[in-house]
Design a protein around this motif. Structure first.
Motif, PDB file in Angstrom:
ATOM      1  N   TYR C 166       0.869  -1.180   0.000  1.00 60.26           N
ATOM      2  CA  TYR C 166       0.000   0.000   0.000  1.00 60.26           C
ATOM      3  C   TYR C 166       0.909   1.234   0.000  1.00 60.26           C
ATOM      4  CZ  TYR C 166      -3.628   3.233   1.633  1.00 60.26           C
ATOM      5  OH  TYR C 166      -4.501   4.283   1.771  1.00 60.26           O
ATOM      6  N   PHE C 167       0.982   1.894  -1.145  1.00 62.88           N
ATOM      7  CA  PHE C 167       1.892   3.035  -1.286  1.00 62.88           C
ATOM      8  C   PHE C 167       1.101   4.336  -1.246  1.00 62.88           C
ATOM      9  CE2 PHE C 167       5.695   0.789  -1.984  1.00 62.88           C
ATOM     10  CZ  PHE C 167       5.452  -0.291  -2.820  1.00 62.88           C
ATOM     11  N   HIS C 168       1.354   5.133  -0.225  1.00 68.17           N
ATOM     12  CA  HIS C 168       0.691   6.442  -0.168  1.00 68.17           C
ATOM     13  C   HIS C 168       1.700   7.529  -0.510  1.00 68.17           C
ATOM     14  CE1 HIS C 168       2.246   7.085   4.051  1.00 68.17           C
ATOM     15  NE2 HIS C 168       2.128   5.774   4.075  1.00 68.17           N
ATOM     16  N   HIS C 169       1.233   8.506  -1.267  1.00 69.61           N
ATOM     17  CA  HIS C 169       2.157   9.532  -1.749  1.00 69.61           C
ATOM     18  C   HIS C 169       2.342  10.627  -0.696  1.00 69.61           C
ATOM     19  CE1 HIS C 169       4.279  12.317  -4.277  1.00 69.61           C
ATOM     20  NE2 HIS C 169       4.271  11.423  -5.260  1.00 69.61           N
ATOM     21  N   TYR C 170       3.618  10.895  -0.389  1.00 70.94           N
ATOM     22  CA  TYR C 170       3.887  11.860   0.685  1.00 70.94           C
ATOM     23  C   TYR C 170       3.362  13.256   0.385  1.00 70.94           C
ATOM     24  CZ  TYR C 170       6.378   9.269   4.222  1.00 70.94           C
ATOM     25  OH  TYR C 170       6.683   8.440   5.246  1.00 70.94           O
ATOM     26  N   LEU C 171       3.356  13.633  -0.869  1.00 70.10           N
ATOM     27  CA  LEU C 171       2.910  14.999  -1.170  1.00 70.10           C
ATOM     28  C   LEU C 171       1.386  15.140  -1.092  1.00 70.10           C
ATOM     29  CD1 LEU C 171       5.344  16.089  -4.007  1.00 70.10           C
ATOM     30  CD2 LEU C 171       5.620  16.226  -1.534  1.00 70.10           C
ATOM     31  N   LEU C 172       0.697  14.033  -0.953  1.00 64.33           N
ATOM     32  CA  LEU C 172      -0.759  14.090  -0.777  1.00 64.33           C
ATOM     33  C   LEU C 172      -1.160  14.083   0.704  1.00 64.33           C
ATOM     34  CD1 LEU C 172      -1.857  11.506  -3.518  1.00 64.33           C
ATOM     35  CD2 LEU C 172      -2.127  13.993  -3.608  1.00 64.33           C
ATOM     36  N   THR C 173      -0.183  13.931   1.570  1.00 60.50           N
ATOM     37  CA  THR C 173      -0.432  13.701   2.991  1.00 60.50           C
ATOM     38  C   THR C 173      -1.513  14.618   3.576  1.00 60.50           C
ATOM     39  OG1 THR C 173       1.801  12.902   3.282  1.00 60.50           O
ATOM     40  CG2 THR C 173       0.669  13.646   5.273  1.00 60.50           C
ATOM     41  N   LEU C 174      -1.410  15.905   3.278  1.00 58.24           N
ATOM     42  CA  LEU C 174      -2.332  16.865   3.911  1.00 58.24           C
ATOM     43  C   LEU C 174      -3.462  17.302   2.978  1.00 58.24           C
ATOM     44  CD1 LEU C 174       0.217  19.040   5.933  1.00 58.24           C
ATOM     45  CD2 LEU C 174      -1.093  17.039   6.677  1.00 58.24           C
ATOM     46  N   GLU C 175      -3.574  16.667   1.820  1.00 63.44           N
ATOM     47  CA  GLU C 175      -4.667  16.989   0.892  1.00 63.44           C
ATOM     48  C   GLU C 175      -6.003  16.540   1.495  1.00 63.44           C
ATOM     49  OE1 GLU C 175      -2.697  18.897  -2.141  1.00 63.44           O
ATOM     50  OE2 GLU C 175      -4.830  18.385  -2.210  1.00 63.44           O
ATOM     51  N   HIS C 176      -6.912  17.481   1.643  1.00 64.30           N
ATOM     52  CA  HIS C 176      -8.210  17.125   2.204  1.00 64.30           C
ATOM     53  C   HIS C 176      -9.132  16.558   1.135  1.00 64.30           C
ATOM     54  CE1 HIS C 176      -6.861  19.157   5.724  1.00 64.30           C
ATOM     55  NE2 HIS C 176      -8.002  18.971   6.358  1.00 64.30           N
ATOM     56  N   GLY C 177     -10.056  15.750   1.580  1.00 60.42           N
ATOM     57  CA  GLY C 177     -11.048  15.238   0.651  1.00 60.42           C
ATOM     58  C   GLY C 177     -12.241  14.691   1.417  1.00 60.42           C
ATOM     59  N   ASP C 178     -13.347  14.525   0.692  1.00 58.53           N
ATOM     60  CA  ASP C 178     -14.554  13.959   1.283  1.00 58.53           C
ATOM     61  C   ASP C 178     -14.387  12.459   1.425  1.00 58.53           C
ATOM     62  OD1 ASP C 178     -16.363  15.707   2.140  1.00 58.53           O
ATOM     63  OD2 ASP C 178     -17.702  15.593   0.384  1.00 58.53           O
ATOM     64  N   VAL C 179     -14.653  11.985   2.640  1.00 54.78           N
ATOM     65  CA  VAL C 179     -14.469  10.561   2.906  1.00 54.78           C
ATOM     66  C   VAL C 179     -15.770  10.009   3.477  1.00 54.78           C
ATOM     67  CG1 VAL C 179     -13.209   8.911   4.342  1.00 54.78           C
ATOM     68  CG2 VAL C 179     -11.995  10.820   3.290  1.00 54.78           C
ATOM     69  N   PRO C 180     -16.282   8.918   2.885  1.00 52.02           N
ATOM     70  CA  PRO C 180     -17.526   8.351   3.419  1.00 52.02           C
ATOM     71  C   PRO C 180     -17.367   7.938   4.882  1.00 52.02           C
ATOM     72  CG  PRO C 180     -17.009   7.404   1.280  1.00 52.02           C
ATOM     73  CD  PRO C 180     -15.816   8.204   1.695  1.00 52.02           C
ATOM     74  N   ASP C 181     -18.418   8.118   5.658  1.00 51.79           N
ATOM     75  CA  ASP C 181     -18.391   7.711   7.072  1.00 51.79           C
ATOM     76  C   ASP C 181     -18.403   6.186   7.176  1.00 51.79           C
ATOM     77  OD1 ASP C 181     -20.693  10.320   8.215  1.00 51.79           O
ATOM     78  OD2 ASP C 181     -18.571  10.359   7.664  1.00 51.79           O
ATOM     79  N   GLY C 182     -17.947   5.704   8.316  1.00 50.30           N
ATOM     80  CA  GLY C 182     -18.092   4.285   8.655  1.00 50.30           C
ATOM     81  C   GLY C 182     -17.387   3.361   7.675  1.00 50.30           C
ATOM     82  N   GLU C 183     -17.904   2.135   7.600  1.00 47.03           N
ATOM     83  CA  GLU C 183     -17.278   1.132   6.751  1.00 47.03           C
ATOM     84  C   GLU C 183     -17.297   1.581   5.292  1.00 47.03           C
ATOM     85  OE1 GLU C 183     -19.212  -2.827   5.650  1.00 47.03           O
ATOM     86  OE2 GLU C 183     -17.644  -3.431   7.055  1.00 47.03           O
ATOM     87  N   TYR C 184     -16.148   1.567   4.668  1.00 49.71           N
ATOM     88  CA  TYR C 184     -16.063   1.993   3.276  1.00 49.71           C
ATOM     89  C   TYR C 184     -14.954   1.218   2.585  1.00 49.71           C
ATOM     90  CZ  TYR C 184     -15.383   4.925  -0.852  1.00 49.71           C
ATOM     91  OH  TYR C 184     -15.241   5.363  -2.133  1.00 49.71           O
ATOM     92  N   LEU C 185     -15.347   0.466   1.567  1.00 50.28           N
ATOM     93  CA  LEU C 185     -14.387  -0.377   0.854  1.00 50.28           C
ATOM     94  C   LEU C 185     -14.325   0.035  -0.605  1.00 50.28           C
ATOM     95  CD1 LEU C 185     -15.708  -3.678   2.397  1.00 50.28           C
ATOM     96  CD2 LEU C 185     -13.388  -2.824   2.763  1.00 50.28           C
ATOM     97  N   VAL C 186     -13.135   0.192  -1.114  1.00 53.39           N
ATOM     98  CA  VAL C 186     -12.960   0.418  -2.552  1.00 53.39           C
ATOM     99  C   VAL C 186     -12.395  -0.874  -3.131  1.00 53.39           C
ATOM    100  CG1 VAL C 186     -11.642   1.657  -4.307  1.00 53.39           C
ATOM    101  CG2 VAL C 186     -12.612   2.901  -2.364  1.00 53.39           C
ATOM    102  N   PRO C 187     -13.114  -1.504  -4.050  1.00 54.19           N
ATOM    103  CA  PRO C 187     -12.624  -2.788  -4.569  1.00 54.19           C
ATOM    104  C   PRO C 187     -11.328  -2.630  -5.353  1.00 54.19           C
ATOM    105  CG  PRO C 187     -14.550  -2.029  -5.796  1.00 54.19           C
ATOM    106  CD  PRO C 187     -14.373  -1.072  -4.658  1.00 54.19           C
ATOM    107  N   PHE C 188     -10.485  -3.632  -5.281  1.00 53.03           N
ATOM    108  CA  PHE C 188      -9.259  -3.644  -6.083  1.00 53.03           C
ATOM    109  C   PHE C 188      -9.619  -3.951  -7.542  1.00 53.03           C
ATOM    110  CE2 PHE C 188      -7.213  -2.917  -2.441  1.00 53.03           C
ATOM    111  CZ  PHE C 188      -6.315  -3.820  -1.888  1.00 53.03           C
TER     112      PHE C 188
END
Lengths: 340, 325, 327
Positions: C166-188
């Protein structure tokens, strides 16, 4: 070890002061010239006595490899402070032309073979350099500097085992500052958790292990010097645990662009809320301590010490000016040096 | 060296001898099959290590975990892995323990706690520490054993794993089979420290060195640590001095070392040594010993026959098993 | 319902929710949970949340062993490059074990690592090295580009029965965004079409998704309609969505922050060339980092990396060199 003459003692003090002043200037650059330093810097303030006491034992032709906390060693070896500061500022006049930055200083002409930005990974490099020194038979010795955190790296045990086995001319100087970034060593080290000196790890490799007060340059000189003599005589490596206290935080703030970079408070305070530990460390600061000792022993007068201080301040101000005035590299130079 | 005084009785002697004969018979048969290419790939035999496998695994429960390395046949057999499944695996058949996808170096039999073997030296050490962490968190008294050679001790992950096992006090018993050979070179070329148990001296936990060809010594030495581990102690290290009878792998010309004289081998052959002792002590009689050997060889032969009846896996299986469904 | 949080907080939220949901989930690694105040430590205790020494080989190897024993570890690697210290465990143990056991075991673990800190971190901490792992069968490779995906992909990664990088980009670290509440799965394996368009398909990964969207916005003012696709996971890769788009647009620009040779971009280009050749009206264009170690100094660093201008230039090139789309 041979007794240190007054000239040598003054040299040691001067180098300690140069390192301290250099690091102060790096730190101040974040305030005085925001944006000039990018990325991550790691300061050696607090370790000056350990660094200079170690370097003072070397002969010309000897070599050093170190970690990303690397400003002190080349300064003590005589590397131009201007070029070092320009490197940290990413300028063409930098020691590495702006390709390396703070963590990757190299000055092979003076025996500073380089660093690794990854914990512990410079130890095998140093061990390889010692192997080269051994087979070249020119009597060279290598000093490998690393922190206490590195000693849990496989790279550490793998390297010390081979060095002991091959009797390589190397001295492993562990600067034990009790912190892995923000983790205290007793949280991650079985020996530290048991209250043992970390030098005990040497026994796993049938190697002598010695612990020394890294705030006392003479003590460091004696211990590292004996180990260097042993290495030069072909009797193999030594692990020296030099107990130091890093007076700054692990490094400047890690933040995405747009957030001003600066040095936070030391982890003892910022993470563990232990101001007393930090203040005790300040009271034991090796630089003023050594100055006082030299004055008390009549090696230096207070006026002479002040004179050295003012010369050093001028030198480091010049380094800052040089760095700021050195141009940024041409963008397309980025493709140079990919292949020899 | 710790001289063992095992509380050996006839039942235990019979059991240990049976296990050792099953391993010996299996390994000898594998060597034959390798020569006729009915078993392929890289094969590492554990002849000479039967005493360690039997003395350690014979005291474990099915829920105790064992991790082994590339020389894993003996450990798996002693832990209870079925001979037919083992042989079928080595012969690459679909009814092998791993459907023929793993082969000699990667035997897994979770039912019997044979959690795995890794073909990379020392790669199993941190995994075993992870299993021991799981055991500790699980709140049971199950423990983990990791077998490794003296060659693995020089891999950095040995010290990394030992530090964490000591720091977190994991119920893990490191069992080093120090056969004095790391693949193709002698230990003296790998480490300045002759005894592996001395390598862990800085970590302060209990350690011992026993003669690995003396199954009684292994049984006693391991048993002491096992008892403490069951009560929440750990980690421990048991070093077993062994002799690798065969080359590093089957087909290895072994130009790098002198053969032990047959006489010396007879003294260090754990099976012969134990059988003679048991006979001398009256724990078994000659006909029983002969019967144990016969049964072991018959069981191995049945395993070969069983394996031969199994088909080779379909090619599609190779693609099907890339990911968990 | 949703809430707005930074990308990094979304990752932590997913780990936290999964740890609440499944007590087999562990979280350990470097520089986490060093004080009693640590929220993970407070919520789940020091058995399940632990700081480790800087011992990547042991950290990842222990994750494999704990996974084989039935747990689901999330390993905090801190920086993607630190995985290289323990390459054996990542490449030759975790993804091989299940296969070589004939499917008898599984190795569910997540190697969480930040990458691409292209902000002066010089040569050893800035790489986009995910393509080193896309060629390892058995490993899955995830590259979230938004806060919502950061959460949903982490949750899916933890529940997946395979080792996931799971690679997260460091320059996105503080980028805000709308995130669904509770259980939330994005399929691969399901790409997201971030912007629809008909003239050209831009496939961008990770941090480059934002750059591609910005370029598409600028191109729109010239009358060029670009479709922007974010694969979200490189392994498995949703090639169908890309091929369907290329069928519509006939033109493909690939944007990848990694160096080109052997990259994810090259792999996608090869797949489209193989499977969508008849749809193509122009050669595929790749916009990647130039093949060099990332230098420290800013102008050189910028020179090497893909940006909006390079993306726009590539789009113009596949459209025939004209700044305005052909009628």
């Amino acid at each position: 070890m041979t007794e240190l003459g007054n000239d040598r003692l003054v040299w040691i003090y001067t180098q300690m002061l140069r390192i301290r002043e250099f690091e102060e200037r790096v730190k101040r650059t974040f305030e005085d010239h925001p944006g000039v330093i990018r990325g991550h810097t790691h300061l050696a303030d607090g370790a000056e006595a350990s660094i200079v006491g170690s370097v003072a034992t070397l002969n010309p032709g000897d070599q050093i490899l170190a970690t990303y906390r690397c400003h002190g060693y080349p300064l003590a070896l005589g590397t131009d402070a201007n070029a070092m500061m320009a490197e940290i500022y990413g300028r063409t006049g930098g020691l590495c032309g702006g390709y390396g930055g703070s963590m990757h200083l190299v000055d092979p002409e003076r025996g500073f073979l380089g660093t690794s930005g990854i914990v512990g990974q410079g130890i095998p490099h140093a061990t390889g350099a010692a192997y080269a020194a051994q087979i070249r038979k020119r009597g060279q010795v290598v000093l490998s500097f690393f922190g206490d955190g590195s000693t849990k790296q496989g790279a550490f045990s793998e390297s010390l085992n081979i060095a002991s086995l091959w009797k390589l001319p190397i001295v492993y100087v562990m600067e034990n500052n009790s912190y892995n970034v923000v983790t205290r060593s007793e949280q991650e080290d079985a020996n530290a958790a048991a209250g043992e000196p970390l030098a005990i790890k040497a026994t796993a490799f049938a190697m002598p292990g010695v612990t020394v007060d890294g705030a006392d340059p003479i003590a460091v000189y004696d211990v590292v010097g004996a180990a260097v003599e042993r290495a030069r005589a072909g009797d193999g490596p030594t692990l020296v645990e030099s107990k130091v206290y890093r007076l700054s935080a692990h490094g400047n703030l890690i933040a995405p662009p747009g957030v001003p970079l600066h040095y936070p408070e030391h982890e003892a305070i910022s993470v563990f809320g232990n101001r007393e530990e930090y203040e005790a460390a300040l009271r034991g600061d090796p630089v003023p301590r050594f100055r006082a000792r030299l004055i008390e022993d009549g090696v230096l007068s207070a006026e002479q010490a002040d004179g050295i201080g003012s010369e050093v301040r001028n030198e480091m101000q010049a380094a800052v000016d040089f760095g700021l005035n050195s141009p940024l590299p041409a963008a397309e130079r980025a493709l140079d040096h990919v292949y020899a | 060296m710790e001289r063992a005084v095992p509380t050996m009785d006839a039942e235990l002697a019979n059991r240990l001898l049976s296990t050792m004969w099953r391993i010996r018979a299996f390994e000898e048969r594998v060597a034959q099959l390798k020569r006729t290419m009915q078993v392929h790939g890289l094969i590492h035999l554990s002849i000479g290590g039967e005493g360690v496998a039997a003395g350690v695994c014979g005291q474990l429960r099915n829920d105790d975990g064992v991790y082994s390395g590339h020389r894993a046949h003996g450990h798996a057999i002693a832990k209870g892995a079925p001979l037919t499944g083992m042989m079928a695996e080595l012969m690459g058949r679909v009814d092998g323990l791993c459907h023929g996808l793993g082969g000699s170096m990667h035997v897994v039999d979770r039912e019997h706690g044979m959690l795995g073997a890794t073909g990379v030296v020392g790669g199993n050490l941190p995994m075993a520490a992870g299993d021991a962490l799981a055991a500790k968190l699980g709140g049971t008294d199950r423990i983990t054993v990791v077998f490794f050679g003296d060659g693995a001790v020089q891999a950095g992950h040995f010290h990394e794993s030992v530090n964490l096992a000591a720091l977190w006090q994991l119920p893990l018993i490191f069992v080093c089979e120090n056969n004095g050979m790391a693949e193709f070179t002698s230990r003296a070329e790998h480490s300045p420290v002759d005894s592996v148990s001395d390598v862990v001296a800085p970590y302060g936990f209990k350690r011992a060195t026993v003669e690995g060809s003396d199954v009684g010594a292994v049984w006693t030495g391991f048993g002491k640590f096992l008892k403490l581990a069951r009560r929440g102690g750990g980690p421990f290290l048991l070093e077993c001095r062994t002799h690798r009878r065969a080359g590093h792998y089957e087909g290895d010309a072994q130009e790098y070392r002198d053969e032990l004289a047959e006489q010396e081998w007879a003294q260090r052959d754990p099976l012969a040594r134990f059988q003679e002792q048991a006979l001398a002590d009256g724990l078994i009689d000659e006909p029983t010993a002969a019967e144990i050997e016969t049964q072991a060889r018959a069981a191995v032969e049945a395993a070969v026959e069983g394996a031969r009846k199994s088909t080779f896996p379909t090619a599609e299986l190779a693609a099907e098993l890339v990911y968990a469904k | 319902m949703s809430h707005e949080i930074p990308y990094i907080a979304a990752i932590n939220e997913a780990i936290q929710l999964e740890m609440e949901r499944d007590e087999d989930v562990l979280y350990f690694g470097q520089n986490i949970a060093t004080t009693e105040d640590d929220p993970f430590l407070k919520a789940f205790g020091s058995d399940r949340v632990r700081v480790t020494p800087i011992s990547e080989t042991a950290e990842i190897g222990m994750a494999v062993g704990a996974a084989l024993a039935g747990l689901r570890p999330v390993v905090e690697l801190y920086m993607a490059e630190f995985m290289l210290v323990a390459m054996n465990q990542v490449v030759n143990e975790a993804p091989r074990f299940r296969y070589m056991s004939g499917g008898r075991v599984k190795v569910p673990l997540v190697l969480k690592a930040g990458y691409g800190f292209t902000a002066g971190w010089a040569g050893q901490h800035t790489g986009s090295i995910y393509s080193m792992f896309t060629g390892v069968p058995g490993l899955k490779v995830v590259l979230p580009s938004t806060a919502a995906d950061a959460k949903g992909l982490m949750a899916t990664a933890i529940r997946d029965d395979n080792p996931v990088c799971y690679f997260h980009h460091y320059l996105l670290t503080l980028e805000h965004g709308d995130v669904p509440d509770g259980e939330y799965l994005v399929p691969f394996g399901q790409a997201a079409v971030r912007r629809e368009g008909g003239d050209v398909t831009i496939v961008a990964t990770g941090f480059m998704v934002g750059k591609a969207l910005a370029a598409a916005e600028a191109l729109a003012s010239e009358g060029i309609s670009a479709e922007v696709i974010d694969p979200r996971t490189l392994v498995p890769l949703d090639l169908d969505t890309i091929l369907t788009s290329v069928e519509k647009t006939g033109r493909l620009v690939l944007v990848d922050q990694a160096t080109r040779y052997g990259s994810a971009s090259a792999a996608i280009a090869a797949d489209v060339a193989e499977h969508g050749f008849s749809s193509l009206k122009a050669p595929i264009k790749q916009v990647t980092a130039l093949d060099a170690t990332i230098p420290y100094s800013e102008p050189m660093e910028a020179f090497l990396l893909p940006d909006e201008a390079k993306i726009s230039a590539a789009v113009h090139q596949v459209l025939g060199g004209s700044p305005v789309a052909t009628a």
